[in-house]
Design a protein around this motif. Structure first.
Motif, PDB file in Angstrom:
ATOM      1  N   LEU A 149      43.126  39.496  44.621  1.00 19.94           N
ATOM      2  CA  LEU A 149      41.993  38.589  44.783  1.00 19.94           C
ATOM      3  C   LEU A 149      42.185  37.776  46.056  1.00 19.94           C
ATOM      4  O   LEU A 149      43.203  37.100  46.223  1.00 19.94           O
ATOM      5  CB  LEU A 149      41.910  37.653  43.560  1.00 19.94           C
ATOM      6  N   THR A 150      41.210  37.847  46.978  1.00 21.09           N
ATOM      7  CA  THR A 150      41.345  37.161  48.262  1.00 21.09           C
ATOM      8  C   THR A 150      39.981  36.719  48.774  1.00 21.09           C
ATOM      9  O   THR A 150      38.947  37.279  48.384  1.00 21.09           O
ATOM     10  CB  THR A 150      42.011  38.068  49.310  1.00 21.09           C
ATOM     11  N   ASP A 151      40.028  35.712  49.718  1.00 17.54           N
ATOM     12  CA  ASP A 151      38.799  35.246  50.336  1.00 17.54           C
ATOM     13  C   ASP A 151      38.752  35.549  51.828  1.00 17.54           C
ATOM     14  O   ASP A 151      37.841  35.095  52.515  1.00 17.54           O
ATOM     15  CB  ASP A 151      38.639  33.737  50.123  1.00 17.54           C
ATOM     16  N   LEU A 194      39.457  42.602  45.254  1.00 18.51           N
ATOM     17  CA  LEU A 194      38.225  41.853  45.013  1.00 18.51           C
ATOM     18  C   LEU A 194      38.176  40.704  46.009  1.00 18.51           C
ATOM     19  O   LEU A 194      39.068  39.853  46.044  1.00 18.51           O
ATOM     20  CB  LEU A 194      38.178  41.302  43.588  1.00 18.51           C
ATOM     21  N   GLY A 195      37.135  40.701  46.840  1.00 12.94           N
ATOM     22  CA  GLY A 195      36.971  39.637  47.824  1.00 12.94           C
ATOM     23  C   GLY A 195      35.775  38.778  47.515  1.00 12.94           C
ATOM     24  O   GLY A 195      34.809  39.218  46.887  1.00 12.94           O
ATOM     25  N   ARG A 228      35.563  45.487  45.861  1.00  9.39           N
ATOM     26  CA  ARG A 228      34.337  44.802  45.450  1.00  9.39           C
ATOM     27  C   ARG A 228      34.312  43.430  46.098  1.00  9.39           C
ATOM     28  O   ARG A 228      35.351  42.778  46.236  1.00  9.39           O
ATOM     29  CB  ARG A 228      34.273  44.672  43.925  1.00  9.39           C
ATOM     30  N   VAL A 229      33.132  43.002  46.491  1.00 11.74           N
ATOM     31  CA  VAL A 229      32.957  41.709  47.156  1.00 11.74           C
ATOM     32  C   VAL A 229      31.840  40.945  46.462  1.00 11.74           C
ATOM     33  O   VAL A 229      30.777  41.524  46.144  1.00 11.74           O
ATOM     34  CB  VAL A 229      32.626  41.886  48.650  1.00 11.74           C
ATOM     35  N   THR A 243      36.003  44.509  36.978  1.00 13.68           N
ATOM     36  CA  THR A 243      36.931  45.379  37.710  1.00 13.68           C
ATOM     37  C   THR A 243      38.102  45.767  36.825  1.00 13.68           C
ATOM     38  O   THR A 243      38.539  46.928  36.805  1.00 13.68           O
ATOM     39  CB  THR A 243      37.429  44.656  38.972  1.00 13.68           C
ATOM     40  N   PHE A 244      38.591  44.804  36.079  1.00 18.61           N
ATOM     41  CA  PHE A 244      39.703  45.081  35.165  1.00 18.61           C
ATOM     42  C   PHE A 244      39.295  46.108  34.111  1.00 18.61           C
ATOM     43  O   PHE A 244      40.057  47.031  33.792  1.00 18.61           O
ATOM     44  CB  PHE A 244      40.139  43.760  34.512  1.00 18.61           C
TER      45      PHE A 244
END
Length: 877
Positions: A149-151, A194-195, A228-229, A243-244
């Motif tokens: 998970l990132t931004d 996931l962004g 995915r964003v 997503t999980f």
């Protein structure tokens, strides 16, 4: 499933054997996963808090207690004492205690420690840490997944370990990330990035998803890793959980979202065998109480009604109730919060998986090498519920594999499309064919695999053996496909051909029935003499305690001398329904009885109507006669013949002719016209017996009077009881003075059908109501006039009239045109409407009547007396 022995008196047969059920599945398949969360300085405190909740959702929502999870925060290393990664939760088994530890340790992600983690974004270090932890134990059968998970984007330009300057550090960072992804691919570790936000490097996230292991939990596009964003951090909890679910071949059902206090609902489908109800509370002060689809409060630990429960995360922002064997339907989560803690909405979701059992039938049960066999598969949940709704398996893919001694495994596909060998499309019975390799030498092992969103299979094998070239025994089974009630029976037939030289005994066994099923096979064994063929009917008795629904399972015939080798098998397609109450059981008889009653009622009504019609004398005409001459007529009107009886009297006043009058029942001197139920008319004269009446025939009354009865009912009734053939006034015929009636107006000279001697232009009068003809409007009845003699009989009138003019008179003569001697001027004046007074000019006042002075000597045409033939006679005569 329970099997009970045959009742006393049944043949002494071996007890029914049930094939030993295989061990129940252990729940959802486990997965080892790492939650890797970006903690760089680019995130606001609010974004970081949402990341923590999303990570907690994944950790708490895991559905298998054998899974393991680790939580890792990452940034960069830019100065001494800093590390690019921070492992806040080591790899932990996700059982009840482990999930609680994960709930506690994941909260550490919300507290940045800049002394330990730098502000950059070191993707290579984060992937390396996750892959290392997931591969520490050599368990290749367990899927391994990294959720990142990132931004932002890769940022190691200030990290000395990547080079001496910013450009080299950036290039080396890209290269090292590629190396770590290659290692993940080698170690079979999936990467699901996931962004969120606007600064996302989509190309880098795509490279991470495609650089890791590409094999998913199923051979489906949705199970293949992909990036995915989302627009901002407000949607990461939902997106991260979806997503999980995709990565672990689970299904997810969104529920309600409301501020407490409120009832939140979420649905768990019938296909689910394991699941978690997750509640995003945001505030640990929010409390949740759970209720199953039947409205019962469920425990937060232990078992209840066949389901297992485990609650974790109660004191955190996210809590989850894990449920094994959940009751399908609409679950309720009651959320409460104290004042001051109700500002944020609470959301509920369900993540679930259906790990289905496969019930397989192989036909023939022991195929020979080179023989083509048919494979049929049905699906059953752990609760024993057979799946019958194809909508629950949308997009499912079913495959099979045949392995055994002497040949390499053979794969094949199964379908539910209604094309041979599949019997019926969309009945959730998948069918395919496989040819046993010619090199097969003995044992066979058949497994089937089901793949669909939220669905996996238990891969339970069906063991068989190859058959002999010339089998000693050939058998076949047929069983009725039907719906029954507890206590009913299902019929079947076992066909056996014994090619052996010795008798063979076959035993019927049952397997894979739904829990709570009580079945008894009778007979349980069949012995076939050598060299013969036998068809043996058998019954399956459904016990009174059998649970409602699909029984399912299969019945197998085995050789008692070789029980490990099935000879033939068949699915049981039997549904048990509640025995209906007596209205449902007897409704055909009740319906038939009701129809019979209605028919009888209708028949009775028709008969009653017919009887009433026969008893109704409306329209019957009575004709009063003397010496064959008509004196009066009377027609029965509607409502005057109660119960088929019409009383009447003959009235005669001083100086008047006898008349017919309707009488009162029981009146003195009354005669009675009677209609019988059979439609016969009878007449009872006063004081006399009933006499049959023939149409138009005269029946004697008294005083030389006769009465004739004319049944004109078949001609139709006019309003008020008048018949079409003779118009009546107050039940009395009008002497036939209908318009154009030639019978009563022999000369047809009256264009209006009125009597030429009557003074009433409307033909509505009755001379009998005005004895002396003094009325001005109702004197049109001249039936007693001498000129009008129905049937050519004697002239009518009172006895005084007949005495004065004699009993003979010439027949009426129609006057010639322009003949002034035919009718008197008075008559002509009356006809022309020019006067009502008698003439003295010598005109003939009547047929054969003498002309008197002043016109008063006539006896048949005077206009002062409305009675025909009365003239101006002296009543004191």
């Amino acid at each position: 499933m329970a099997l009970t022995p045959a009742p006393p008196g049944a043949p002494a047969l071996a007890p029914t054997a049930v094939s030993a059920p295989s061990a129940p599945p252990e729940g959802a398949d486990p997965v080892d996963f790492a939650i890797v969360v970006d903690q760089s300085d680019s995130l606001s405190d609010e974004d970081l808090a949402r990341e923590v909740e999303a990570a907690s959702l994944l950790a708490q929502g895991e559905i298998s207690e054998r899974s393991r999870a680790t939580v890792i925060g990452f940034g960069s290393s830019e100065k001494p004492g800093q590390s690019p990664v921070r492992e806040v939760c080591p790899l932990t088994v996700a059982d009840a205690a482990g999930r609680q530890r994960l709930s506690d340790c994941v909260q550490q992600l919300g507290r940045r420690d800049q002394a330990r983690v730098g502000p950059g974004t070191d993707f290579p270090a984060a992937v390396r840490q996750a892959v290392t932890r997931l591969t520490e134990r050599d368990e290749p059968a367990t899927p391994k997944v990294v959720f990142l998970l990132t931004d932002g984007r890769l940022d190691v330009e200030d990290s000395p370990e990547y080079g001496t300057d910013r450009e080299s550090r950036k290039a080396n960072g890209v290269k090292r990330l590629a190396d770590e992804l290659a290692r993940a691919r080698r170690e079979n570790v999936q990467i699901w990035p996931l962004g969120f936000g606007t600064g996302i490097d989509r190309a880098a996230l795509t490279a991470m998803a495609e650089g890791g292991y590409r094999g998913g939990c199923a051979d489906r596009p949705s199970a293949t890793p992909r990036m995915r964003v989302v627009a901002d951090s407000t949607g990461i909890d939902k997106a991260f959980q979806e997503t999980f679910a995709a990565a672990r071949c689970a299904g997810i059902t969104p529920g309600d979202s409301k501020r407490p206090p409120a009832d939140l609902y979420v649905t768990i489908p019938p296909i689910a065998t394991d699941g978690s109800i997750t509640v995003s509370k945001h505030d640990p002060k929010v409390t949740v109480t759970y209720y199953d689809p039947r409205g019962r409060k469920v425990p937060t630990s232990g078992t209840f009604d066949g389901s297992g429960f485990e609650l974790s995360g109660r004191d955190g922002p996210v809590e989850a109730l894990r449920v094994s064997n959940p009751l399908p339907g609409r679950w309720r989560a009651r959320v409460e919060a104290p004042e001051g803690h109700r500002s944020r909405e609470v959301a509920v979701r369900a993540i679930w998986q259906g790990r289905l059992r496969s019930s397989v039938v192989l036909d023939p049960a022991s195929p020979r090498p080179g023989e083509r066999a048919v494979v049929e598969v049905r699906m059953q949940t752990r609760r024993g519920v057979y799946i019958t709704d194809p909508a629950l398996l949308t997009g499912i893919k079913v495959t099979g594999q045949l392995a055994g001694d002497g040949f390499d495994p053979v794969g094949f596909a199964l379908a539910d499309d209604g094309r041979a060998p599949d019997r019926t499309a969309s009945d959730v019975r998948f069918t395919g064919t496989v040819t046993v390799p010619a090199g097969a030498t003995g044992a066979l092992r058949l497994t089937t695999r089901m793949e669909a969103p939220g669905v996996t299979s238990d891969l339970r094998p069906l063991n068989a053996r190859t058959g002999e070239r010339t089998p000693a025994v050939v058998a076949g089974l047929t069983v009725d496909r039907t719906t029954v009630h507890p206590g009913d029976t299902v019929r079947g037939t076992l066909s056996v051909t014994n090619n052996d030289s010795a008798p063979r005994t076959l035993r019927l066994t049952l397997a894979d029935q739904a829990p709570g099923t009580e079945l008894r096979v009778d007979p349980a064994t069949v012995t076939v003499p050598p060299g013969s063929r036998r068809e043996t009917p058998f019954t399956l008795t459904v016990g009174a305690g059998t649970a409602l629904g699909e029984i399912g399972g299969k019945i197998t015939a085995v050789d008692a001398g070789d029980p490990d080798r099935p000879l033939t098998e068949a699915f049981l397609v039997v549904r048990v329904e509640e025995r209906p109450g007596w209205p449902e059981r007897w409704w055909p008889a009740l319906a038939a009885g009701g129809a019979a009653v209605l028919l009888l009622g209708a028949f009775a009504a028709l008969r009653l109507r017919a009887v009433r019609a026969r008893l109704d004398l409306t329209g019957v005409e009575l004709e009063l006669l003397r010496d064959g001459h008509t004196l009066d007529r009377l027609t029965v009107r509607h409502g005057q013949s109660a119960r088929g009886r019409f009383p009447f009297t003959v009235e005669q006043g001083l100086g008047t002719a006898p008349t017919l009058q309707r009488g009162r029942p029981g009146a003195h001197g009354a005669h009675e016209l009677i209609a019988t139920r059979g439609g016969e008319l009878r007449l009872r004269p006063h004081g006399g017996p009933e006499l049959p009446v023939r149409g138009g025939a005269a029946t004697g009354l008294d005083d030389a009077l006769d009465v004739a009865v004319h049944d004109r009912r078949s001609a139709g009734r006019a309003h008020g009881g008048r018949t079409d053939a003779s118009r009546t006034d107050r039940g009395r015929t009008d002497g036939g003075r209908l318009r154009g009636d030639r019978e009563t107006d022999p000369y047809g000279t009256d264009p209006y059908g009125t009597d030429p001697y009557g003074t009433d232009p409307y033909a509505t009068g009755d001379d009998r109501t005005d004895r002396y003809g003094t009325g001005t409007r109702g004197a049109g009845d001249h039936r007693a006039g001498e000129w009008h003699r129905p049937g050519g009989g004697a002239p009518r009138g009172s006895w005084r009239d007949r005495l004065r003019r004699g009993r003979t008179a010439p027949p009426p003569r129609r006057p010639a045109d322009g003949d002034p001697g035919g009718w008197s001027r008075d008559d002509r004046d009356h006809r022309d409407g020019r006067g009502r007074q008698g003439r003295r000019d010598g005109g003939t006042d009547g047929l054969g009547g003498p002309r008197g002075p002043g016109g008063e000597g006539g006896t048949d045409g005077g206009h002062g007396d409305r009675r025909a033939g009365a003239g101006s006679w002296d009543p004191n005569f």
